[in-house]
Each structure stands twice: as structure tokens, then as C-alpha cells.
Design a protein around this motif. Structure first.
Motif, PDB file in Angstrom:
ATOM      1  N   PHE C 231      25.027   5.057   1.549  1.00 20.84           N
ATOM      2  CA  PHE C 231      25.881   5.533   0.557  1.00 20.84           C
ATOM      3  C   PHE C 231      26.646   6.492   1.500  1.00 20.84           C
ATOM      4  CE2 PHE C 231      25.197   4.203  -3.697  1.00 20.84           C
ATOM      5  CZ  PHE C 231      23.628   4.129  -3.579  1.00 20.84           C
ATOM      6  N   VAL C 232      28.175   6.488   1.405  1.00 16.98           N
ATOM      7  CA  VAL C 232      28.643   7.613   1.772  1.00 16.98           C
ATOM      8  C   VAL C 232      29.414   8.493   0.675  1.00 16.98           C
ATOM      9  CG1 VAL C 232      30.870   8.195   3.114  1.00 16.98           C
ATOM     10  CG2 VAL C 232      29.551   6.334   3.953  1.00 16.98           C
ATOM     11  N   PHE C 233      29.353   9.491   0.528  1.00 15.47           N
ATOM     12  CA  PHE C 233      29.755  10.374  -0.816  1.00 15.47           C
ATOM     13  C   PHE C 233      31.095  11.096  -0.244  1.00 15.47           C
ATOM     14  CE2 PHE C 233      26.353   9.114  -3.178  1.00 15.47           C
ATOM     15  CZ  PHE C 233      25.227   9.258  -2.525  1.00 15.47           C
ATOM     16  N   ARG C 234      32.008  11.111  -1.349  1.00 16.81           N
ATOM     17  CA  ARG C 234      33.200  11.782  -1.349  1.00 16.81           C
ATOM     18  C   ARG C 234      33.450  12.591  -2.464  1.00 16.81           C
ATOM     19  NH1 ARG C 234      37.957   8.325  -0.795  1.00 16.81           N
ATOM     20  NH2 ARG C 234      39.085  10.313  -0.637  1.00 16.81           N
ATOM     21  N   SER C 235      34.437  13.594  -2.330  1.00 20.31           N
ATOM     22  CA  SER C 235      34.893  13.870  -3.877  1.00 20.31           C
ATOM     23  C   SER C 235      36.281  14.310  -3.417  1.00 20.31           C
ATOM     24  CB  SER C 235      34.221  15.334  -4.069  1.00 20.31           C
ATOM     25  OG  SER C 235      35.094  15.894  -5.262  1.00 20.31           O
ATOM     26  N   ILE C 236      37.198  14.039  -4.505  1.00 23.50           N
ATOM     27  CA  ILE C 236      38.579  14.559  -4.324  1.00 23.50           C
ATOM     28  C   ILE C 236      39.032  15.712  -5.052  1.00 23.50           C
ATOM     29  CG2 ILE C 236      39.232  11.877  -4.049  1.00 23.50           C
ATOM     30  CD1 ILE C 236      40.390  12.145  -6.987  1.00 23.50           C
ATOM     31  N   ASP C 237      38.211  16.275  -5.475  1.00 23.43           N
ATOM     32  CA  ASP C 237      38.580  17.585  -6.378  1.00 23.43           C
ATOM     33  C   ASP C 237      37.747  18.826  -6.142  1.00 23.43           C
ATOM     34  OD1 ASP C 237      36.782  16.507  -8.095  1.00 23.43           O
ATOM     35  OD2 ASP C 237      38.496  16.339  -9.555  1.00 23.43           O
ATOM     36  N   ILE C 238      36.481  18.665  -6.729  1.00 29.25           N
ATOM     37  CA  ILE C 238      35.520  19.817  -6.514  1.00 29.25           C
ATOM     38  C   ILE C 238      34.078  19.299  -6.255  1.00 29.25           C
ATOM     39  CG2 ILE C 238      36.756  21.381  -8.309  1.00 29.25           C
ATOM     40  CD1 ILE C 238      35.057  20.284 -10.465  1.00 29.25           C
ATOM     41  N   PRO C 255      34.480  18.182  -1.415  1.00 31.46           N
ATOM     42  CA  PRO C 255      35.716  17.828  -1.138  1.00 31.46           C
ATOM     43  C   PRO C 255      35.904  18.160   0.278  1.00 31.46           C
ATOM     44  CG  PRO C 255      35.810  19.598  -2.574  1.00 31.46           C
ATOM     45  CD  PRO C 255      34.280  18.884  -2.612  1.00 31.46           C
ATOM     46  N   GLY C 256      36.578  17.349   1.156  1.00 34.01           N
ATOM     47  CA  GLY C 256      36.519  17.734   2.615  1.00 34.01           C
ATOM     48  C   GLY C 256      35.772  17.346   3.563  1.00 34.01           C
ATOM     49  N   VAL C 257      34.473  17.048   3.051  1.00 32.85           N
ATOM     50  CA  VAL C 257      33.092  16.703   4.061  1.00 32.85           C
ATOM     51  C   VAL C 257      32.714  15.259   3.178  1.00 32.85           C
ATOM     52  CG1 VAL C 257      31.132  17.215   4.450  1.00 32.85           C
ATOM     53  CG2 VAL C 257      32.733  18.926   3.977  1.00 32.85           C
ATOM     54  N   LYS C 258      32.325  14.430   4.103  1.00 36.31           N
ATOM     55  CA  LYS C 258      31.467  13.299   3.779  1.00 36.31           C
ATOM     56  C   LYS C 258      29.984  13.440   4.055  1.00 36.31           C
ATOM     57  CE  LYS C 258      34.856   9.737   4.715  1.00 36.31           C
ATOM     58  NZ  LYS C 258      36.227  10.095   5.561  1.00 36.31           N
ATOM     59  N   THR C 259      29.327  13.305   2.762  1.00 38.02           N
ATOM     60  CA  THR C 259      27.965  13.210   2.933  1.00 38.02           C
ATOM     61  C   THR C 259      27.356  11.794   2.856  1.00 38.02           C
ATOM     62  OG1 THR C 259      27.865  13.638   0.631  1.00 38.02           O
ATOM     63  CG2 THR C 259      27.847  15.510   2.072  1.00 38.02           C
TER      64      THR C 259
END
Lengths: 291, 592, 322
Positions: C231-238, C255-259
Motif C-alpha cells: 500500500f501507498v497511503f496519501r491524504s489530500i486534506d488532513i 497530507p504532503g507525505v506518502k506512507t
């Protein structure tokens, strides 16, 4: 309330109003307060370190940013900051001399040295304000904040250009310097450039940035500006409050309050605060300007 | 420190702006309990929602107005209540209320000082706390409601009003309130540390200090070192919210537009916040542990077992508390190596905690225990500290935390150690030192009833949460009824909420006892619990300067209970020897 | 209604006050102090300690009996097996400690209640005892730490690139999830929030070659059994958190970081339905970090099926370019 009584370790911890550190409660409080204030600054410097490490390769270089000297033209990297630092350190020296004069109950000596300490502090605050002015005002050239798009580095990685600051290489405005280098890990290799059509596209797609504020600055990453303002501002506030405190105590010295009291311990206490402010500046100067 | 003999003190300076530590301690107590009660009501309200989701509670609408339209709580207001409950309980009740009351009351009395080093700063410390409380309560009524991002206020949720209404004016007030709270806490801590170091009476060496004082000393030192970092974190958040900086924000698309922030990281906030956040829970707990040591020892008529080990373990806990903060961040995606380091340090902290528990139990062994309500709460604290502490071994192990992080397992853990252990310490302290606070005695029967109803209902509330957590139920969920997965949790939620209401009612017993006794309770004698420490040598009625005439000197440590001679008879004729009694010629001082 | 309640409350308070006054007067008339703890009252409280011990332990065991089967079913992932083993080992250890210490605590609390005939034993310290109960917990903890860290290092390692795996990006936002599969090229196309527009809800960069065959899926996503999923996790807001409890899996979406997180699903949905006896059972992805008003309803179903079924399903999904 004893303050400089001689205490040995056997009696110190034993009670009977002896201080384990041989210091009165006021001084002890000032030490602990300074410890807590040190941690506030540590929090900020840690935050700064966190980002400086993350963005290490594209972080603006302070010696390219702080190059002005009052009343002189030309390129003098970090010279004025060095002078400011020297003045602040000297003001700590004069403070030590003031405290020493106080130990000898030499009122005139205290007045003289506190006066120079205050002057040093005021020059520092004034200089910091001057630095801010120039930082905010920026250079004549300014920079270009790039728009949406991508740029492929020599090693194949693709970077998004949105928000990246590209600086003019020189007055001729023939080339834009990108924050990435030809060899990623080598700090001495040249910055990559945009010339010709690519440069014109970048100018058209981006917008000009002059000077600095809390959201953008022409020197590079927005956080560079954010931290500059915040850390030097927080420190500057401490210097200013130190100057105010010193002035109040200065007036008291002139009025003879401490001569009557029989000791100049108050001068010592504000002296501690002043040394703290100076010490913090050494750290800020090292981590922000030099590293 | 000279005593000022005021022949006439006007009302303003005697009660409102008093610089007398005893009055200030009562001010902290009243304000702390008031805030605590408000926090308790909040939790009961949202437990009603969780136990019976979607049910209409018309009576609650009377209290909550538009937050509970048609008797049903709104989801974002649920989050506001959860946030404010946490904030109020952790900071206002268990930090200022607990430390502020007992450090102020006991430090000068137990070390033999006339007052705190600086009565003026002490007075300021209280009034900043009061102001901070008022601001926090006002934030409930502003547009958008109170802060709603959890008491941990992670950005970007706490930085962006578009993300949740409470992150508007409510969050701003929260930040101002906490900044003032931090100032209050620092002023208090500075006073406590300096007074303990500099103003002990003759003979009161550091190793003759009661364990309460050691606990307050470590707590204050931890506070001085950790609260400033919260201040840093909060100031940077204020910058992001009000001045467009990007310390914590980057790459955000919300409300249909991309925000202008770039480069920041919310993880930085988490690091800074938890650097305070973890020591904070020990700031909450250590005073309670110190109080328990004192009360168990006094009431069991036995020295506290392992006095130096108790000091050493508090020091170890204090030190270790600064290097475990990452265990709140195992699943943030930080470097796994860091995760490993924090697992190691976190499980280490279990060792001094275990030592303390075993020492408490050994103190009870072969004691002669007098059961006042304070004794009950102290024994109860040991039980809750064990119960809540052991689940820390699951949470502190990074590999295991993966599936229980942010579930009810965590909620159960921290409520049992803070919401039970720490508050039990506070209750125990109130019952035990009520005579020093108000010169009167609380009613024991009501106190005993208060204890048993509280511990039973509180375990009813928090123990089942471990099962909810192991079933995967997340925390801060408005309802668990949206997922068929949690359909079989309905009865557990009802169970928990029912006991929450009972627990609230049980506290009314305490409130009644407290208020009645403060005004009309029987007058206290000089030394009702036959304690050895200096506070029991001061007159029952409060006087500035604490002792008529000279401050007594001290000749022994505070734990000479049930000391016997070779024939097995009590030395000096009773099962306790005051610290002010000089050592006998052939008496063995046991190295103290 | 309110008035009635208020009056009732006032009456209760007044009654309470009167009762207390009476109790105090009674004590005074007997020449006693009401606040003094009489020996028999103390012994009564002590006996309650034993009652409490029995009741508390019974309560503990009753909960295990009544609710023990409500916890998560057996793990559906490969690392879930050692996870559950370590969890049960830890729970076993702490439960024993919990029971034993309570027995000592509450039994002593009962046995040593005050009696004027006894004296307490002035026993202030024992280095030997302190050492024992420092070393024994340390040993137990060392075992747990070693086990835990060993597992942790294995779990947190990303799937090696050469191993066959599914590469799946999960993007969290208020209040929904979007899944994006890397296509045949085994790479996810670039994405940036500035590219979010209309149907391109997660900002995939259309100019990137690798993005063209990515498949974007909403509502539910599928996984092949026994194949690692990275998995690669992202967020676009919070900040959100991707919590998949059955797989013993959780990772924040920042947001701003891929985990990243990865696991190998080992039980198909059909198998799990049999195991749990619930024919409507579905694996689920929940949000587990407070993210706003609808945080409690931010979910996505997960279906684990055989490799053939998975590939069939994937083929039916539209690629980004479409």
C-alpha cells in the motif's frame, strides 16, 4: 534571606533555609525559568532542524541571502550578522563587568557598564530590524515562482515545479537557477539552469516574487522565510524585553536602590537573563546562518 | 522570608488576591473541581449518544440547545465535547487542580516554611489559571463551537476552519487559553522547586522529606522542561492559522481549492506535542502517587516500604518520560528504527512503575490499617494503577500497537490510569487533608460510600473498553452503528454508558459531602490521623506564617510509625513519632 | 417537568443535611467523634476489600466469557499470525500479573485492618526484595521487547520490488477513500493536489506515462489471496488513518507525505464468512484518525478472492485514461 552564604554540601541539603546551590530563591527561580525558556527555543530549533534536514539539498544558502552591510555597496556575505553577533557578545562582557562592579558596591562602575550593555542591546535590536527590512524588501532581481509542471533531473527523477523558487543567475536575466544541482548529493556542483525557451516558458507560467513574507520569499523554500521571521523574531522579542528590564534596573541603580539594599543581586539576575539571550543567539546564529 | 503581620486585611487581599499558599491551594481546588465537574457532565452527555445512538434526549436539549437539536447530538458537536472533555480533564482538573492544590497546601507546611518563596508569583499563577479556565469555557459559546480536533489538536484539522467548524474561533480561544495556562503552570512550578530547595526548616534534609514533596518536586521539574515545548508547538500552529505560514501544512486541497501552504509536515506537530504530552501524563500521575505513599503509610501505621527506592523510581519515571513520546506515533509512518527505539524506552518505564506497586503492597503487609475514605481511595489507586498500567505493555510494544492504536483499547488504558488512578489520588488527598484545608472533617460514611460506588461504576465504564478495542472499534467515533461490523457491540456500549451515568451520580455524593463539611463539618482536631509530618503541628485555624513563634526543627524522617524497643513496646508510647521529636539516646535512626 | 426535578433535588439535599446533623449529634451524645474510624467500621471496610476482590475478579472473568468472542476473528494476513500470538502472550502475562497482584493487594488490605491488639511491623526496606521485583519484570519485559521488535522490523519492511505483488494507493479525504491500482507497468503515476479537478479527484498527473494504465476504484477494492499487497497511503486534506483490523494493519495518511504498509492476505472473504458464521461478513477499511464530522462513517469494503477472480474483476475496472 541569605544569598551568597558559603554552603558546603553537608549543610546545603540539610535544611535550615540553606540553598543546595548557595543561591537565593530569586536567582534559583531565574535559573529554572531560563531552563524552561531554553526548551521553548529548543522546540523551535528542533522544528527548524527537522525541515533543514528534509529539504537539505534545496535549502537556500544563508551566505547568498544575507549579503548586505549598511552604508556599503557590494557583496558581503554574513558580515553584518557577524558584527551583530560580536556586539551582542560584547554586551554580555559589559554585563559581567557590571555584575563585578556590583559585587564591590561600585555604583559608578555598575552604571557605566550597564549603560554600555543597554547600548549594545539596542544596537542589536536595531540591526535585527535592519536585517528584517532588507530580507522583506528583497533584491532588485527578485525571483520567479514556478507554476504547475514537472522538471526531470539528470538522474531521471521527476520533480513537481509548483511553488519552486527559481533565481536569476545574474543581472542579464539570461538564465534561471533551479534549486536542484547537477549532482544531487554534491554541494559543490553547479545549480541546474533554465535557459532559452524553457526559461521563457517558466517565466510565463510562473510569477515574479520580490522580497519575503510569511508565505513566499524570493530566496527559496517558504519555510526558510517562515523560520527566519519566527526564530529571529522570538529571539528579538527576548532581546528587547531584556533591554527593557536592563533599563528599569539601570534606573534603579542610578536612584541608589541597591546601594541602600546592600547588594546588587538584582543586577546579577537580569545579568543571567542577558547571558541567556546571548547564548541563544549563538545557537540561532550557528544553526540558522552557518550550518 | 519575613511574615507580614497585617492588622487589617481587606476582603480583596485576604480572599481574592491572597498571597497565602493555603488560600491559593483552595482556589486551585475549587476551580479545578468546577472544571472537572463540567468535564464529567460532558462525558456523560456523549456517553448517552454512544450508548443509545440516534435516540432523542429531550432533557439534554434543555442544556445543550442547538448542539442537540431534536434531542439528538450533532456529529461535529460530539467531537467538540470529546475535545473539551479531554482538554479540561487533563489540564484543568488533573494538572492545575491536582498539583496546584496539593503542592501549594503541603509544600510549605511539610518542609517547615512560612509560605512559598514568592507569594506574589503564586497568586499570579492562580489567577492566570482562572483566566485560562474562563477563556476555555467561553470557547464553547463562540461561532463554530469549541475546538473539535481532539485534545491532541493535530493539524491540519486544527489549523483549518474549513475542515471542521470548531477549528475557527473555538480553536483560537483554545490556543490562547492554553498559552496562559502554560504560563500559570510555569510560575507555579518555579515556586515549588525553589521553595523545596531553599526554604526547608532546620534538620529537614532532602532525605527527610515526605514522599509527597519529592513527588511535587519531580512533577515541577518535569513541567518546567516540557511545557515550553507545547508552547512552541502552539505558537507555530498560531502562525499557520493566522499568518499563512507552512510549519505544519503542505499539499492540501479542501473546500474545492488548493491551499497556499507548502513544505510543512503535520508529523512535526505530533513530535512537538507529544514531547510535552507524554511527560504531561506523569505530571498528572506523580503527585497522586506521592499522595498515596503518604496516606498508605500514615493509615497503615507503617513506614512506606523502600523510601529511597520510591524516590529513585520517581526519578527514573521522570527521566524516562522524556524519551518515550514516540509511542504515540508508531503508526504515523515515521522511520521504523525510531519506532524500535521508542518501544524499548517505553517498556523500560514499566519497571520503576512496577517497583512502586510492589512497594505499596508491601507497605500494607503486616500493617495496622485504619480505613478512612482516604485509605480506601489510596488502595483503590493501587488497584487502578495495576489495571491500567499493565495494558500499557500492549500499547507500548510497537508491533502490537498497530492494531489497537486509536481504538477503545487506548481509551480504556489512559482513563484507568488517569481518570481513575490520578483522580483517586486527588480524592484521597482531599479527604485526608480536608482538616488542613478547611479546619473541619468530612463525613466518613459518605466518603466510604463515594469510594465504593465510584470504583465499581468506574470499572464498569472503562474495563469493557478493552474488549471494544480488541474488536477494532475506533475512538472518537460519533456512533458505532454505521458499521455492521460493530453491531454486536451495542450491548457493551449500553453497559458502559449506564455505568457512566451511575458514576456521575456517585460524584454528587462527594459534592454534597464536600460542600456540607466545608461549612458545617465537625471541627478538626490537631492531628486526626495521627500523622508524623509537620503539617499536623500547625494550628487548625489558618494563620499567615503557619506557626506561632519559631518554625519547629526536625530530627527524624517522616515514617517512624510503629517503632518498637527491644521489648516490643512502642517507643514514646504510641504507634507514631512526630518528626519534631528528637532522637532518643539509644535510638537507631536506620540511616535517615 | 424541570421544576419537579429541581424541587426533588433540593429536597434530597435538605434531607441529606438533616441526616448528617443527626448523625453528628448522635455521636456527640455518646461522647465520640463522628470522624473517628471505629475498629468495627474499619473491619467492615476491610471485609469489603475481600468482597471487592471476588467481585472484581468475577467481573473480569465474566467479561471474557460474555465478550471474549466478540474480539476480532483469527487474522486474515500472514503477519497477523505472529501478531496474534504476541498479543495473546502479552495479554496472558498481564492478566496473570493483574490477578496475582490484586489478590495480594486486597488480601493484605483485608487481613491487616486495624486492631488495637496488634502492632504494625516496622519494616522499612529490603534491598533484596527491591532487586527481585526489579529483575523479574525486567526479564519478562525483555522477552516481550525482543519478540515485539523482531515482528516490528519484519512488518514494517516494504515488499521487495522483485516479488510479485499488488501495488495499491489509498487516498483518504473528508470523508471517503479512493483506491488506485498500478497498472501493467507496475508503477503508480505521479499525483499532486494541484491537479485535482472534477473527475480526477486525487490529482493524478495525466501527462505521466505510468499513470495511463492506473485503475481508480471507489466503494470497494479487491485483493488476490496469498499475494503481497504493497500500500501507498496519501491524504489530500488532513490526517486520516487507514485501519484494516482484520489484517492487523494500520497506517496514518498524512497530507504532503506518502506512507506505506504491506501485508499478505491469507483468507478470502468467502472463507472468512464461513469462519465467522456470518454470511454478510465483509472486510473493511476504516478511518482511524479524527478527521471531522463524518469521521465515524468513512469506510471502504475490501474483498479478498482467488487470483483468477481478482484479475477478472480488475480487468473490468476502467483505467485512468478512460
Amino acid at each position: 534571606m541569605s544569598h551568597t552564604a558559603v554552603v558546603d554540601s553537608k549543610t546545603a541539603w540539610a535544611g535550615d533555609n540553606n540553598s543546595p546551590f548557595g543561591a537565593g530563591y530569586g536567582k534559583l527561580m531565574m535559573w529554572f525559568f531560563l531552563m524552561s525558556d531554553a526548551l521553548s527555543f529548543t522546540g523551535f530549533l528542533a522544528a527548524y532542524g527537522f525541515y533543514r534536514h528534509s529539504y537539505g539539498d534545496i535549502w537556500p544558502s544563508a551566505e547568498n541571502v544575507f549579503t548586505h552591510f549598511p552604508f556599503m555597496h557590494g557583496h558581503h556575505p554574513l558580515l553584518y550578522v557577524a558584527l551583530m553577533t560580536f556586539i551582542l557578545i560584547m554586551s554580555s562582557v559589559t554585563m559581567v563587568l557590571a555584575v563585578e562592579a556590583g559585587h564591590r558596591m561600585d555604583k559608578k562602575g555598575v552604571i557605566k557598564w550597564m549603560f554600555w550593555t543597554i547600548v549594545g542591546g539596542l544596537i542589536f535590536v536595531g540591526s535585527q530590524a535592519w536585517e528584517w527590512y532588507h530580507f522583506i524588501h528583497g533584491t532588485e532581481l527578485g525571483a520567479i515562482e514556478l507554476g504547475i509542471g514537472t522538471y526531470t533531473l539528470p538522474d531521471g527523477t521527476v520533480e513537481h515545479t509548483q511553488g519552486i523558487i527559481a533565481r536569476w543567475a545574474d543581472e542579464s536575466k539570461q538564465a534561471l537557477l533551479l534549486p536542484w544541482r547537477e549532482v544531487a548529493t554534491d554541494n559543490t556542483s553547479a545549480y541546474l539552469q533554465l535557459t532559452g525557451q524553457a526559461m521563457q516558458d517558466a517565466v510565463a507560467g510562473g510569477h515574479e516574487v520580490y522580497g519575503a513574507n510569511l508565505t513566499h520569499n524570493e530566496y527559496g523554500h517558504p519555510l526558510f522565510g517562515d523560520f527566519f521571521f519566527f526564530i529571529t523574531g522570538f529571539h528579538g522579542t527576548h532581546v528587547f524585553s531584556g533591554v527593557v528590564l536592563n533599563f528599569i534596573i539601570f534606573v534603579n541603580v542610578i536612584m541608589g536602590t541597591y546601594q541602600k539594599r546592600g547588594h546588587y543581586e538584582m543586577v546579577e539576575k537580569v545579568g543571567l537573563y542577558w547571558h541567556f539571550v546571548d547564548l541563544v543567539w549563538v545557537f540561532v546564529f550557528t544553526f540558522f546562518y552557518l550550518v | 522570608m519575613s511574615t507580614h503581620h497585617h492588622h487589617h486585611e481587606d476582603f480583596l487581599f485576604k480572599y481574592i488576591f491572597s498571597t497565602d499558599h493555603k488560600m491559593i491551594s483552595k482556589q486551585f481546588l475549587i476551580t479545578g473541581f468546577t472544571m472537572g465537574f463540567i468535564g464529567l457532565v460532558m462525558s456523560t452527555l456523549f456517553r448517552l449518544q454512544l450508548g443509545w445512538p440516534g435516540e432523542s434526549f429531550e432533557m439534554v436539549e434543555l442544556l445543550m440547545g442547538s448542539w442537540q437539536e431534536n434531542g439528538i447530538m450533532a456529529p461535529d458537536k460530539y467531537l467538540a465535547l470529546v475535545t473539551m472533555h479531554g482538554t479540561i480533564m487533563v489540564f484543568f482538573l488533573l494538572t492545575a487542580g491536582l498539583s496546584g492544590t496539593f503542592s501549594n497546601l503541603l509544600i510549605p507546611l511539610q518542609i517547615g516554611a512560612r509560605d512559598m518563596a514568592s507569594g506574589f508569583l503564586n497568586m499570579l499563577s492562580y489567577w492566570f489559571f482562572f483566566l485560562s479556565s474562563v477563556l476555555m469555557l467561553i470557547s464553547l459559546f463562540v461561532e463554530g463551537g469549541a475546538a473539535s480536533a481532539g485534545w491532541t489538536i493535530y493539524p491540519p484539522l486544527s489549523a483549518l476552519p474549513q475542515a471542521i467548524p470548531g477549528s475557527g474561533a473555538g480553536m483560537t480561544l483554545w490556543l490562547f487559553s492554553m498559552a496562559i495556562f502554560i504560563v500559570s503552570s510555569l510560575l507555579g512550578s518555579l515556586n515549588y522547586i525553589v521553595t523545596i530547595f531553599n526554604m526547608r526548616t532546620k534538620g529537614m534534609s532532602m532525605t527527610r522529606l515526605p514522599l509527597t514533596i519529592w513527588a511535587f518536586l519531580f512533577t515541577a521539574i518535569i513541567g518546567v522542561l516540557s511545557f515550553p515545548v507545547l508552547l512552541s508547538a502552539a505558537l507555530l500552529l498560531v502562525m499557520d492559522r493566522m499568518f499563512g505560514t507552512s510549519f505544519y501544512l503542505s499539499d492540501i486541497y479542501i473546500g474545492g481549492q488548493v491551499l497556499d501552504h507548502a513544505g510543512g509536515s503535520p508529523i512535526l506537530f505530533e513530535h512537538l506535542f507529544w514531547f510535552l504530552g507524554h511527560p504531561e501524563v506523569y505530571i498528572v500521575l506523580l503527585p497522586a502517587l506521592g499522595i498515596t505513599s503518604e496516606i498508605i503509610s500514615t493509615m497503615a501505621r507503617k513506614p512506606i516500604f523502600g523510601y529511597r527506592a520510591m524516590i529513585g523510581s520517581m526519578m527514573a519515571i521522570g527521566f524516562l518520560s522524556f524519551i518515550v513520546w514516540g509511542h504515540h506515533m508508531f503508526v504515523t509512518g515515521m522511520n521504523p528504527f525510531l519506532g524500535a527505539v521508542f518501544t524499548f524506552t517505553t517498556l523500560l518505564i514499566a519497571i520503576p512503575s512496577a517497583v512502586k506497586v510492589f512497594n505499596y503492597i508491601t507497605t500494607l503487609w503486616k500493617g495496622n490499617i485504619v480505613y478512612s475514605p482516604a485509605t480506601l481511595f489510596s488502595v483503590g489507586l493501587v488497584s487502578t494503577f495495576i489495571t491500567g498500567g499493565v495494558t500499557g505493555l500492549v500499547l507500548g510494544n510497537s508491533a502490537l500497537d498497530i492494531n489497537v492504536h486509536d481504538t477503545y483499547f487506548v481509551v480504556g488504558h489512559f482513563h484507568i490510569v488517569m481518570g481513575l488512578s490520578a483522580i483517586f489520588g486527588m480524592f484521597a488527598g482531599v479527604y485526608h487533608w480536608f482538616p488542613k484545608l478547611f479546619g473541619r472533617m468530612m463525613n466518613n460514611k459518605l466518603g466510604n460510600l463515594h469510594f465504593w460506588t465510584t470504583i465499581a461504576s468506574a470499572y464498569g465504564v472503562f474495563f469493557p473498553m478493552h474488549f471494544l478495542g480488541l474488536a477494532g472499534v475506533p475512538r472518537r467515533y460519533y456512533t458505532n452503528s454505521e458499521f455492521p461490523l460493530f453491531d454486536n457491540m451495542v450491548d457493551i456500549n449500553e453497559f458502559v454508558s449506564t455505568f457512566a451515568v451511575i458514576a456521575l451520580v456517585a460524584q454528587l455524593i462527594f459534592m454534597f459531602n464536600f460542600i456540607y463539611s466545608a461549612f458545617r463539618g465537625p471541627r478538626a482536631p490537631q492531628n486526626p490521623w495521627k500523622g508524623t509530618t509537620l503539617e499536623w503541628t500547625t494550628p487548625v485555624e489558618h494563620i499567615h506564617g503557619n506557626w506561632y513563634g519559631e518554625i519547629p526543627a526536625v530530627y527524624r524522617w517522616p515514617y517512624d510509625y510503629s517503632k518498637v524497643d527491644e521489648n516490643g513496646e512502642f517507643l514514646y508510647g504510641d504507634d507514631y513519632i512526630m518528626q519534631t521529636t528528637p532522637m532518643g539516646e539509644n535510638e537507631n535512626d536506620g540511616g535517615h | 417537568m424541570t421544576v419537579v426535578i429541581v424541587i426533588a433535588v433540593l429536597l434530597v439535599i435538605v434531607t441529606g443535611v438533616q441526616l448528617l446533623k443527626i448523625a453528628e449529634l448522635r455521636a456527640k451524645s455518646k461522647g465520640e467523634n463522628i470522624w473517628e474510624v471505629k475498629e468495627k467500621d474499619g473491619k467492615f471496610q476491610a471485609s469489603l476489600m475481600i468482597v471487592f476482590l471476588i467481585a472484581y475478579m468475577a467481573y473480569f472473568f465474566w467479561q471474557i466469557y460474555a465478550w471474549g468472542d466478540r474480539v476480532l476473528p483469527e487474522p486474515a494476513s500472514e503477519h497477523g499470525v505472529p501478531y496474534d500470538f504476541l498479543l495473546n502472550l502479552t495479554l496472558g502475562i498481564i492478566s496473570s500479573v493483574f490477578v496475582l497482584t490484586h489478590i495480594f493487594l486486597l488480601y493484605f488490605a483485608y487481613k491487616y485492618a486495624y486492631s488495637a491488639k496488634r502492632k504494625a511491623y516496622h519494616f522499612a526496606h529490603s534491598n533484596k526484595l527491591e532487586l527481585i521485583w526489579t529483575i523479574v519484570p525486567s526479564l519478562a519485559l525483555t522477552v516481550l521487547i525482543l519478540f515485539g521488535l523482531n515482528n516490528w522490523n519484519k512488518i514494517m519492511k516494504p515488499v521487495p520490488a522483485e516479488t510479485e505483488h499488488v501495488l495499491l494507493e489509498l487516498t483518504g479525504q473528508q470523508f471517503t477513500w479512493t483506491a488506485r491500482y498500478a497498472g501493467e507497468d507496475k508503477k503508480l503515476g505521479r499525483s499532486h493536489v494541484t491537479l485535482i479537478e472534477g473527475a480526477n479527484a486525487t490529482g493524478v498527473d495525466a501527462t505521466d506515462e505510468f499513470a495511463k494504465d492506473d485503475k481508480i476504484v471507489k466503494g470497494e477494492f479487491h485483493l488476490p489471496v496469498n499475494v503481497p499487497v504493497q500500500f501507498v497511503f496519501r491524504s489530500i486534506d488532513i490526517i486520516h488513518s487507514a485501519y484494516m483490523p482484520h489484517f492487523r494493519s494500520q497506517m496514518n495518511c498524512v497530507p504532503g507525505v506518502k506512507t506505506q504498509f504491506n501485508f499478505v492476505p491469507t483468507k478470502t472473504t468467502a472463507e472468512m464468512r464461513e469462519i465467522t458464521g456470518n454470511k454478510d461478513f465483509n472486510y473493511i477499511l476504516l478511518c482511524n484518525k479524527i478527521c471531522g464530522a463524518a469521521h465515524y462513517n468513512m469506510q471502504m469494503d475490501i474483498v479478498v478472492e482467488s487470483k483468477e477472480d481478482y484479475e477478472k474483476w480488475l480487468a473490468e475496472q476502467k483505467s485512468f485514461v478512460e
